[in-house]
Scaffold this motif. Structure first.
Motif, PDB file in Angstrom:
ATOM      1  N   LEU A 158      30.224  -5.294  -5.100  1.00 29.08           N
ATOM      2  CA  LEU A 158      31.032  -4.411  -4.606  1.00 29.08           C
ATOM      3  C   LEU A 158      31.830  -4.611  -3.418  1.00 29.08           C
ATOM      4  N   GLU A 159      33.159  -4.116  -3.519  1.00 28.86           N
ATOM      5  CA  GLU A 159      34.062  -4.411  -2.366  1.00 28.86           C
ATOM      6  C   GLU A 159      33.741  -3.793  -1.033  1.00 28.86           C
ATOM      7  N   ASN A 160      33.274  -2.268  -1.320  1.00 29.58           N
ATOM      8  CA  ASN A 160      32.857  -1.557  -0.184  1.00 29.58           C
ATOM      9  C   ASN A 160      31.541  -0.951  -0.710  1.00 29.58           C
ATOM     10  N   PRO A 161      30.286  -1.384  -0.210  1.00 32.10           N
ATOM     11  CA  PRO A 161      29.292  -0.921  -0.546  1.00 32.10           C
ATOM     12  C   PRO A 161      29.196   0.532   0.253  1.00 32.10           C
ATOM     13  N   PRO A 162      28.322   1.579  -0.645  1.00 33.82           N
ATOM     14  CA  PRO A 162      28.176   2.696  -0.361  1.00 33.82           C
ATOM     15  C   PRO A 162      27.297   3.003   0.865  1.00 33.82           C
ATOM     16  N   PRO A 163      27.296   4.012   1.824  1.00 40.67           N
ATOM     17  CA  PRO A 163      26.552   4.100   2.885  1.00 40.67           C
ATOM     18  C   PRO A 163      25.365   4.345   2.526  1.00 40.67           C
TER      19      PRO A 163
ATOM     20  N   GLU B  47      25.074  -6.201  -0.300  1.00 39.45           N
ATOM     21  CA  GLU B  47      24.627  -6.075  -1.568  1.00 39.45           C
ATOM     22  C   GLU B  47      23.624  -7.454  -1.651  1.00 39.45           C
ATOM     23  N   MET B  48      22.423  -7.143  -2.335  1.00 36.81           N
ATOM     24  CA  MET B  48      21.617  -8.406  -2.648  1.00 36.81           C
ATOM     25  C   MET B  48      21.075  -8.352  -4.167  1.00 36.81           C
ATOM     26  N   ASN B  49      21.618  -9.351  -4.919  1.00 35.83           N
ATOM     27  CA  ASN B  49      21.191  -9.075  -6.265  1.00 35.83           C
ATOM     28  C   ASN B  49      21.795  -7.937  -6.781  1.00 35.83           C
ATOM     29  N   ALA B  50      21.007  -7.245  -7.591  1.00 37.58           N
ATOM     30  CA  ALA B  50      21.376  -6.106  -8.088  1.00 37.58           C
ATOM     31  C   ALA B  50      21.334  -4.608  -7.314  1.00 37.58           C
ATOM     32  N   LEU B  51      20.662  -4.844  -6.193  1.00 41.83           N
ATOM     33  CA  LEU B  51      20.499  -3.780  -5.388  1.00 41.83           C
ATOM     34  C   LEU B  51      21.620  -3.684  -4.057  1.00 41.83           C
ATOM     35  N   VAL B  52      21.530  -2.578  -3.581  1.00 41.13           N
ATOM     36  CA  VAL B  52      22.386  -2.457  -2.084  1.00 41.13           C
ATOM     37  C   VAL B  52      21.285  -2.221  -1.003  1.00 41.13           C
ATOM     38  N   VAL B  53      21.185  -2.645   0.007  1.00 37.76           N
ATOM     39  CA  VAL B  53      20.237  -2.849   1.233  1.00 37.76           C
ATOM     40  C   VAL B  53      21.107  -2.236   2.338  1.00 37.76           C
ATOM     41  N   CYS B  54      20.117  -1.301   3.008  1.00 31.26           N
ATOM     42  CA  CYS B  54      20.344  -0.800   4.544  1.00 31.26           C
ATOM     43  C   CYS B  54      19.657  -1.768   5.400  1.00 31.26           C
ATOM     44  N   PRO B  55      20.360  -2.318   6.525  1.00 34.09           N
ATOM     45  CA  PRO B  55      20.003  -3.118   7.367  1.00 34.09           C
ATOM     46  C   PRO B  55      19.242  -2.355   8.445  1.00 34.09           C
ATOM     47  N   GLU B  56      19.432  -1.079   8.571  1.00 35.76           N
ATOM     48  CA  GLU B  56      18.766  -0.152   9.617  1.00 35.76           C
ATOM     49  C   GLU B  56      17.408   0.637   9.305  1.00 35.76           C
ATOM     50  N   CYS B  57      17.338   1.028   8.079  1.00 42.69           N
ATOM     51  CA  CYS B  57      16.066   1.612   7.659  1.00 42.69           C
ATOM     52  C   CYS B  57      15.241   1.046   6.542  1.00 42.69           C
TER      53      CYS B  57
ATOM     54  N   HIS C 113      16.051   0.810   3.300  1.00 41.38           N
ATOM     55  CA  HIS C 113      16.320   1.326   2.324  1.00 41.38           C
ATOM     56  C   HIS C 113      16.995   0.550   1.124  1.00 41.38           C
ATOM     57  N   GLU C 114      16.312   0.391  -0.079  1.00 39.02           N
ATOM     58  CA  GLU C 114      16.855  -0.506  -1.255  1.00 39.02           C
ATOM     59  C   GLU C 114      17.404   0.649  -2.337  1.00 39.02           C
ATOM     60  N   TRP C 115      18.467   0.438  -2.997  1.00 37.04           N
ATOM     61  CA  TRP C 115      18.912   1.440  -4.119  1.00 37.04           C
ATOM     62  C   TRP C 115      19.707   0.603  -5.053  1.00 37.04           C
ATOM     63  N   GLU C 116      19.763   1.052  -6.393  1.00 34.78           N
ATOM     64  CA  GLU C 116      20.811   0.411  -7.242  1.00 34.78           C
ATOM     65  C   GLU C 116      22.311   1.080  -7.234  1.00 34.78           C
ATOM     66  N   PRO C 117      23.425   0.472  -7.164  1.00 42.40           N
ATOM     67  CA  PRO C 117      24.468   1.249  -6.690  1.00 42.40           C
ATOM     68  C   PRO C 117      25.018   2.245  -7.592  1.00 42.40           C
ATOM     69  N   GLY C 118      24.367   2.428  -8.954  1.00 42.81           N
ATOM     70  CA  GLY C 118      24.898   3.703  -9.687  1.00 42.81           C
ATOM     71  C   GLY C 118      23.708   4.417  -9.802  1.00 42.81           C
TER      72      GLY C 118
END
Length: 115
Positions: free
Chosen positions: A2-7, A18-28, A30-35
């Protein structure tokens, strides 16, 4: 990639990565799939220990023995729990249910599989 990962959908942090197939939040953390529909304010997706999607009213089987505070014996692996309810619990406990012989309690989805 992803060019700009979602908040982050939980804490609105803009510094996600982005980490592998997941998007990760460094503050909390939380991990989720972009779609993933559950990540964008829609219905939350809860998966069991083997990756099956759980819904309210499902029956699940406990996959490992669990200790229960105040009980000499815990919940044995293979115990079937019927009619679960998905909740936003404390410390990752996201299933509200009644276990025969123990009563009402909350379980983590990582210790059950769909029956």
């Amino acid at each position: 990639m992803l060019e700009n990962p979602p908040p982050c959908p939980k804490c609105s942090c803009e510094y996600t990565y982005e980490m592998n197939a997941l998007v990760v939040c460094p503050e909390c953390a939380h991990e989720w799939e972009p779609g993933d529909a559950g990540a964008e304010g829609g219905e939350r997706v809860v998966k069991d220990a083997v990756g099956n999607v759980l819904r309210d009213g499902d029956s699940v089987v406990v996959v490992k023995a669990l200790k229960v505070k105040g009980s000499p014996s815990g919940i044995k692996a293979g115990t079937k729990v019927r009619n679960i309810r998905l909740v936003d619990g404390v410390d990752g406990h996201d299933i509200d249910c009644k276990v025969d012989g123990f009563g009402a309690m909350q379980l983590k989805s990582s210790v059950v599989k769909k029956a």
